[in-house]
Write a protein that holds these residues in place. Structure first.
Motif, mmCIF file in Angstrom:
data_model
loop_
_atom_site.group_PDB
_atom_site.id
_atom_site.type_symbol
_atom_site.label_atom_id
_atom_site.label_comp_id
_atom_site.label_asym_id
_atom_site.label_seq_id
_atom_site.Cartn_x
_atom_site.Cartn_y
_atom_site.Cartn_z
ATOM 1 N N ALA A 126 -36.901 63.747 -2.043
ATOM 2 C CA ALA A 126 -36.073 64.534 -1.138
ATOM 3 C C ALA A 126 -36.592 65.953 -0.963
ATOM 4 C CB ALA A 126 -34.630 64.575 -1.648
ATOM 5 N N VAL A 127 -37.376 66.435 -1.899
ATOM 6 C CA VAL A 127 -37.919 67.796 -1.799
ATOM 7 C C VAL A 127 -39.434 67.812 -1.600
ATOM 8 C CG1 VAL A 127 -36.052 68.798 -3.165
ATOM 9 C CG2 VAL A 127 -38.107 67.989 -4.324
ATOM 10 N N ALA A 128 -40.077 66.657 -1.807
ATOM 11 C CA ALA A 128 -41.541 66.588 -1.733
ATOM 12 C C ALA A 128 -42.131 67.087 -0.412
ATOM 13 C CB ALA A 128 -42.003 65.154 -2.010
ATOM 14 N N PRO A 129 -41.522 66.821 0.748
ATOM 15 C CA PRO A 129 -42.136 67.305 1.990
ATOM 16 C C PRO A 129 -42.324 68.820 2.032
ATOM 17 C CG PRO A 129 -40.494 65.631 2.474
ATOM 18 C CD PRO A 129 -40.360 65.944 1.015
ATOM 19 N N ASP A 130 -41.494 69.555 1.304
ATOM 20 C CA ASP A 130 -41.595 71.013 1.337
ATOM 21 C C ASP A 130 -42.731 71.555 0.483
ATOM 22 O OD1 ASP A 130 -39.664 71.486 3.190
ATOM 23 O OD2 ASP A 130 -38.062 71.898 1.755
ATOM 24 N N LEU A 131 -43.510 70.684 -0.137
ATOM 25 C CA LEU A 131 -44.698 71.149 -0.855
ATOM 26 C C LEU A 131 -45.666 71.840 0.101
ATOM 27 C CD1 LEU A 131 -45.428 68.114 -3.237
ATOM 28 C CD2 LEU A 131 -44.582 70.378 -3.887
ATOM 29 N N ASP A 132 -45.599 71.461 1.377
ATOM 30 C CA ASP A 132 -46.502 72.109 2.337
ATOM 31 C C ASP A 132 -46.076 73.544 2.636
ATOM 32 O OD1 ASP A 132 -44.299 71.813 4.024
ATOM 33 O OD2 ASP A 132 -45.137 70.090 5.072
#
Length: 213
Positions: free
Chosen positions: A33-39
């Motif tokens: 749920a938070v992984a996409p914001d690694l970018d």
């Protein structure tokens, strides 16, 4: 939306059936749920070098680079492996406690859903302060044909996001009170127990009533 909102949304998805998933499986769903914001980690280097002769435009160029179908599939496959063949792997002493049967396929499916829940939340409420909608390049790096946007998107600091996050937090606390499970169990079962006890002491009558149902 903010990482806190994504985290709470992922936790509620992991708790769609309380007691069904192991701690590790829940952690995978929440991480997705938070992984996409690694970018978005490129923001700090860009801010630190913005006045230099060679600024690092990592945030401007790569923001939303991981908000894609390809990265969603990578997360789902990784979850399938971690919850399946690697379910009993640990870097340290194994955690003792009630052992639940692993559900790798269900975990991978929930991870895929959790990732897309992040994308949906961003579509609803992530408009930048300058009005930029930050289109989601769903099919990159293979194609630029699909850029996801919603013209009614809320501002990132809009009141809608505060209300939405507040509702997620209240639901999380209700689940902790009712089913004795909170995000704290991902890092410390003792801390989770302390929160549950505090909530049930604060609302003893309702807790006793719920136990009799």
């Amino acid at each position: 939306m903010s990482p806190v909102t994504h985290f709470l949304a992922g936790w509620l998805l992991a708790e769609v059936s309380p007691g069904l998933l192991t701690r590790r499986e829940k952690a995978l769903v929440v991480a997705a749920a938070v992984a996409p914001d690694l970018d978005g980690l490129g923001l700090l280097p860009e801010l630190l070098t913005r006045h230099s002769s060679q600024p690092l435009l990592w945030f401007s160029r790569y923001h939303h680079a991981l908000h894609t179908l390809g990265f969603a599939l990578i997360c789902a496959v990784a979850a399938l492996l971690i919850a399946g063949p690697l379910a009993h792997f640990t870097f340290g002493p194994s955690i003792q406690g009630r052992q639940l049967s692993s559900r790798p396929l269900l975990t991978a499916a929930l991870v895929f859903m959790s990732f897309h829940l992040h994308l949906l939340c961003d579509l609803m409420g992530s408009r930048g302060p300058d009005g930029d909608q930050w289109p989601i390049p769903y099919l990159q790096p293979f194609s630029n044909a699909l850029q996801l946007t919603w013209r009614h998107q809320w501002a990132l600091n809009g009141w809608q996001n505060f209300i939405f996050t507040g509702l997620l937090l209240l639901t999380t606390l209700w689940i902790a009170w009712r089913f004795e499970s909170s995000p704290l169990e991902l890092v410390s079962p003792r801390a989770n127990h302390g929160l549950v006890q505090a909530l049930q002491r604060r609302f003893p009558f309702k807790a006793e009533k719920a136990d009799t149902i």
